[in-house]
Design a protein around this motif. Structure first.
Motif, PDB file in Angstrom:
ATOM      1  N   PRO A   1       0.858  -1.181   0.022  1.00 44.36           N
ATOM      2  CA  PRO A   1       0.080   0.088   0.036  1.00 44.36           C
ATOM      3  C   PRO A   1       0.857   1.288  -0.037  1.00 44.36           C
ATOM      4  CG  PRO A   1      -0.645  -1.781   1.685  1.00 44.36           C
ATOM      5  CD  PRO A   1       0.426  -2.250   1.324  1.00 44.36           C
ATOM      6  N   GLN A   2       2.064   1.275   0.519  1.00 38.12           N
ATOM      7  CA  GLN A   2       3.030   2.421   0.629  1.00 38.12           C
ATOM      8  C   GLN A   2       3.279   2.662  -0.941  1.00 38.12           C
ATOM      9  OE1 GLN A   2       6.405   2.403   3.126  1.00 38.12           O
ATOM     10  NE2 GLN A   2       5.463   0.929   4.561  1.00 38.12           N
ATOM     11  N   VAL A   3       3.660   1.730  -1.631  1.00 38.33           N
ATOM     12  CA  VAL A   3       4.352   1.882  -2.907  1.00 38.33           C
ATOM     13  C   VAL A   3       3.028   2.232  -3.931  1.00 38.33           C
ATOM     14  CG1 VAL A   3       5.270   0.917  -4.833  1.00 38.33           C
ATOM     15  CG2 VAL A   3       6.358   0.832  -2.498  1.00 38.33           C
ATOM     16  N   LEU A   4       2.124   1.536  -3.661  1.00 37.76           N
ATOM     17  CA  LEU A   4       0.964   1.641  -4.923  1.00 37.76           C
ATOM     18  C   LEU A   4      -0.095   2.800  -4.754  1.00 37.76           C
ATOM     19  CD1 LEU A   4       0.187  -2.044  -5.290  1.00 37.76           C
ATOM     20  CD2 LEU A   4       1.031  -0.450  -7.108  1.00 37.76           C
ATOM     21  N   GLY A   5      -0.029   3.307  -3.117  1.00 38.36           N
ATOM     22  CA  GLY A   5      -1.001   4.242  -2.864  1.00 38.36           C
ATOM     23  C   GLY A   5      -2.515   3.913  -3.235  1.00 38.36           C
ATOM     24  N   ALA A   6      -3.319   4.765  -3.864  1.00 47.79           N
ATOM     25  CA  ALA A   6      -4.638   4.651  -3.962  1.00 47.79           C
ATOM     26  C   ALA A   6      -4.906   3.444  -4.775  1.00 47.79           C
ATOM     27  CB  ALA A   6      -5.294   5.707  -4.740  1.00 47.79           C
ATOM     28  N   SER A   7      -4.034   3.187  -5.795  1.00 43.49           N
ATOM     29  CA  SER A   7      -4.357   2.121  -6.783  1.00 43.49           C
ATOM     30  C   SER A   7      -4.426   0.881  -6.212  1.00 43.49           C
ATOM     31  CB  SER A   7      -3.248   2.027  -7.917  1.00 43.49           C
ATOM     32  OG  SER A   7      -1.911   1.991  -7.379  1.00 43.49           O
ATOM     33  N   PHE A   8      -3.890   0.817  -4.952  1.00 46.66           N
ATOM     34  CA  PHE A   8      -3.899  -0.433  -4.129  1.00 46.66           C
ATOM     35  C   PHE A   8      -5.559  -0.928  -3.882  1.00 46.66           C
ATOM     36  CE2 PHE A   8      -3.884  -2.965  -0.288  1.00 46.66           C
ATOM     37  CZ  PHE A   8      -2.971  -4.035  -0.486  1.00 46.66           C
ATOM     38  N   ASP A   9      -5.909   0.068  -3.669  1.00 47.61           N
ATOM     39  CA  ASP A   9      -7.433  -0.189  -3.626  1.00 47.61           C
ATOM     40  C   ASP A   9      -8.371  -0.984  -4.571  1.00 47.61           C
ATOM     41  OD1 ASP A   9      -7.377   0.440  -0.808  1.00 47.61           O
ATOM     42  OD2 ASP A   9      -7.785   2.449  -1.418  1.00 47.61           O
ATOM     43  N   ALA A  10      -7.819  -0.581  -5.834  1.00 50.30           N
ATOM     44  CA  ALA A  10      -8.247  -1.183  -7.133  1.00 50.30           C
ATOM     45  C   ALA A  10      -8.088  -2.719  -7.457  1.00 50.30           C
ATOM     46  CB  ALA A  10      -8.122  -0.466  -8.192  1.00 50.30           C
ATOM     47  N   LEU A  11      -7.477  -3.423  -6.331  1.00 50.03           N
ATOM     48  CA  LEU A  11      -7.022  -4.743  -6.681  1.00 50.03           C
ATOM     49  C   LEU A  11      -8.155  -5.690  -6.000  1.00 50.03           C
ATOM     50  CD1 LEU A  11      -3.271  -4.604  -5.747  1.00 50.03           C
ATOM     51  CD2 LEU A  11      -4.321  -5.372  -7.794  1.00 50.03           C
ATOM     52  N   PRO A  12      -8.324  -6.798  -6.636  1.00 47.52           N
ATOM     53  CA  PRO A  12      -9.401  -7.647  -5.841  1.00 47.52           C
ATOM     54  C   PRO A  12      -8.986  -7.907  -4.328  1.00 47.52           C
ATOM     55  CG  PRO A  12      -8.972  -8.605  -7.931  1.00 47.52           C
ATOM     56  CD  PRO A  12      -7.909  -7.480  -7.653  1.00 47.52           C
ATOM     57  N   ASP A  13      -9.967  -8.269  -3.528  1.00 46.54           N
ATOM     58  CA  ASP A  13      -9.793  -8.480  -2.039  1.00 46.54           C
ATOM     59  C   ASP A  13      -8.569  -9.472  -1.855  1.00 46.54           C
ATOM     60  OD1 ASP A  13     -10.514  -7.938   0.742  1.00 46.54           O
ATOM     61  OD2 ASP A  13     -11.297 -10.011   0.554  1.00 46.54           O
ATOM     62  N   VAL A  14      -8.911 -10.571  -2.571  1.00 44.67           N
ATOM     63  CA  VAL A  14      -8.009 -11.818  -2.327  1.00 44.67           C
ATOM     64  C   VAL A  14      -6.708 -11.511  -2.617  1.00 44.67           C
ATOM     65  CG1 VAL A  14      -9.478 -13.652  -2.670  1.00 44.67           C
ATOM     66  CG2 VAL A  14      -8.311 -12.702  -4.557  1.00 44.67           C
ATOM     67  N   VAL A  15      -6.383 -10.501  -3.402  1.00 46.15           N
ATOM     68  CA  VAL A  15      -4.767  -9.925  -3.897  1.00 46.15           C
ATOM     69  C   VAL A  15      -4.479  -9.095  -2.957  1.00 46.15           C
ATOM     70  CG1 VAL A  15      -3.584  -8.824  -5.581  1.00 46.15           C
ATOM     71  CG2 VAL A  15      -5.284 -10.442  -6.269  1.00 46.15           C
ATOM     72  N   ARG A  16      -5.144  -8.235  -2.343  1.00 45.39           N
ATOM     73  CA  ARG A  16      -4.984  -7.283  -1.226  1.00 45.39           C
ATOM     74  C   ARG A  16      -4.402  -7.969   0.055  1.00 45.39           C
ATOM     75  NH1 ARG A  16      -9.744  -4.559  -3.015  1.00 45.39           N
ATOM     76  NH2 ARG A  16     -10.563  -5.047  -0.592  1.00 45.39           N
ATOM     77  N   LYS A  17      -5.287  -8.920   0.395  1.00 45.17           N
ATOM     78  CA  LYS A  17      -5.016  -9.612   1.470  1.00 45.17           C
ATOM     79  C   LYS A  17      -3.434 -10.215   1.578  1.00 45.17           C
ATOM     80  CE  LYS A  17      -9.735 -10.854   2.934  1.00 45.17           C
ATOM     81  NZ  LYS A  17     -10.663 -11.872   3.192  1.00 45.17           N
ATOM     82  N   THR A  18      -3.001 -10.667   0.596  1.00 42.94           N
ATOM     83  CA  THR A  18      -1.731 -11.468   0.692  1.00 42.94           C
ATOM     84  C   THR A  18      -0.720 -10.130   0.840  1.00 42.94           C
ATOM     85  OG1 THR A  18      -1.390 -11.116  -1.921  1.00 42.94           O
ATOM     86  CG2 THR A  18      -2.481 -12.941  -1.372  1.00 42.94           C
TER      87      THR A  18
ATOM     88  N   LEU B   1      -1.014  -7.600   2.928  1.00 44.53           N
ATOM     89  CA  LEU B   1      -1.184  -6.740   4.110  1.00 44.53           C
ATOM     90  C   LEU B   1      -0.519  -7.446   5.418  1.00 44.53           C
ATOM     91  CD1 LEU B   1      -4.923  -5.953   3.542  1.00 44.53           C
ATOM     92  CD2 LEU B   1      -2.999  -4.245   3.354  1.00 44.53           C
ATOM     93  N   THR B   2       0.598  -8.221   5.145  1.00 40.77           N
ATOM     94  CA  THR B   2       1.280  -8.771   6.155  1.00 40.77           C
ATOM     95  C   THR B   2       1.831  -7.609   7.195  1.00 40.77           C
ATOM     96  OG1 THR B   2       1.918 -10.509   4.827  1.00 40.77           O
ATOM     97  CG2 THR B   2       3.241  -9.972   6.845  1.00 40.77           C
ATOM     98  N   THR B   3       1.378  -7.900   8.315  1.00 45.81           N
ATOM     99  CA  THR B   3       1.890  -7.131   9.611  1.00 45.81           C
ATOM    100  C   THR B   3       2.846  -7.569  10.601  1.00 45.81           C
ATOM    101  OG1 THR B   3       0.019  -7.670  11.019  1.00 45.81           O
ATOM    102  CG2 THR B   3      -0.225  -5.822   9.689  1.00 45.81           C
ATOM    103  N   ASP B   4       3.144  -8.917  10.369  1.00 45.76           N
ATOM    104  CA  ASP B   4       4.069  -9.612  11.132  1.00 45.76           C
ATOM    105  C   ASP B   4       4.576 -10.719  10.299  1.00 45.76           C
ATOM    106  OD1 ASP B   4       1.954 -10.893  11.316  1.00 45.76           O
ATOM    107  OD2 ASP B   4       1.778 -11.056  13.808  1.00 45.76           O
TER     108      ASP B   4
END
Length: 341
Positions: free
Chosen positions: A164-181, A183-186
């Motif tokens: 999300p840092q690199v892609l900015g607003a375009s990250f939200d245009a990705l399908p949910d299953v792609v975004r979830k991969t 969003l690693t926090t640990d």
């Protein structure tokens, strides 16, 4: 490296402790990592060398070996200090929250007994043996350290995964299953199956071996483990018994991916609900590679039938021969199953 109060920084290496199994079950933590380290680099790397030796030789840890290490520690003691510390970090609600401690003048060895000290100050003690995971509160622990040369601090740092840092607003245009991969926090784990094709030319085989790409296979089991660090994300990939890893980081120029000494700048783009990974430039260490030495990357991640899919095709520099082509699907590993690893 880990920050402690008063600007002290220490290096810690991952160790295995029972808490790695106890914490996920008790606190609902997705993952737990413990690290420990000594102040002097020569002692840290000396222990690491000894651990590596024991992988290949059955060196016993007996009284003689312990005495040798004790003599070495005594000889090195004038070069160290009486300062020790610890740092606890949890990732929650888009933040990295820290509790840090610095013990001065050799008071560090008293810290492991603080829980017992706090319990003895209570009027009533609970009965029974069990893991002491939340027996005392943080306030009780800090009160039990009040007569020691100990300083503690609390800090909170906003945290955003690197994609999300690199892609900015375009990250939200990705399908949910792609975004979830992404969003690693640990630590996150993904499993599935893939088909792998490798180039047959001598140049392609050489480069494939250099980067550790998996051999050709159909229906091979795949596991990807992503670990978030303060610098980026470490990806460990396993295709059957073959493993290779890389490190991704968000930089002012965009996303980079490092394989050993090779660092590639990726031109991440979102097109037709898919994430694409073309290679824009590369370097070996600090030295940039000319464009004619760049591999051609035709790689994308997308959703199909509600599942996360990947299709990565790399062509070798100079010749343009196929280097490797792997494609497949991944699903998240359930928390309970991942915690047993």
């Amino acid at each position: 490296m880990y920050d402690l109060p008063d600007g002290v920084r220490r290096q810690g290496w991952q160790i295995e402790v029972p808490d790695q199994s106890l914490f996920p079950a008790h606190f609902g933590a997705d993952s737990v990592i413990f690290r420990a380290g000594l102040e002097l680099a020569i002692m840290r790397y000396g222990l690491a060398a000894f651990a590596l030796l024991r992988r290949f030789m059955r060196v016993p840890v007996n009284g003689f070996v312990v005495q040798v290490f004790k003599i070495a520690a005594d000889l090195l003691s004038p070069f160290g200090s009486g300062r020790g510390g610890m740092s606890v970090m949890v990732v929650v609600a888009g933040e990295r929250r820290y509790w840090r401690l610095l013990a001065e003048d050799g008071d560090g060895p008293y810290i492991p007994a603080i829980a017992t000290r706090a319990l003895l100050r209570r009027n009533v003690l609970s009965v029974g043996a069990r893991p002491a995971l939340d027996v005392i509160t943080l306030e009780e622990a800090e009160a039990a350290m009040s007569d020691l040369r100990v300083k503690t601090e609390v800090a909170s740092v906003p945290f955003q995964p690197i994609f999300p840092q690199v892609l900015g607003a375009s990250f939200d245009a990705l399908p949910d299953v792609v975004r979830k991969t992404h969003l690693t926090t640990d630590i996150s784990r993904w499993q599935g199956q893939a088909r792998v094709r490798r180039g047959s030319s001598l140049w392609s085989r050489f480069l494939g071996g250099l980067f550790g790409f998996p051999p050709e296979a159909d229906g091979v089991d795949v596991e990807v483990v992503k670990t978030a660090t303060p610098q980026g994300e470490r990806w460990n990939r396993r295709f059957g018994s073959s493993r290779f890893r890389s490190f991704l980081a968000a930089t002012p120029d965009g996303m980079t991916e490092r394989f050993g000494p090779f660092t590639f700048l990726l031109g991440l783009t979102v097109e037709e609900a898919a994430l694409h990974f073309p290679v824009k430039s590369a370097r070996v260490g600090p030295l940039p590679l000319p464009r004619w030495l760049l591999p051609v990357s035709i790689a994308r991640e997308y959703e199909q039938g509600g599942r996360f899919c990947f299709d990565v095709k790399l062509h070798a520099p100079v010749t343009g021969d196929l280097l490797v082509h792997y494609q497949g699907q991944l699903s998240p590993v359930p928390r309970a199953e991942a915690s047993e690893r």
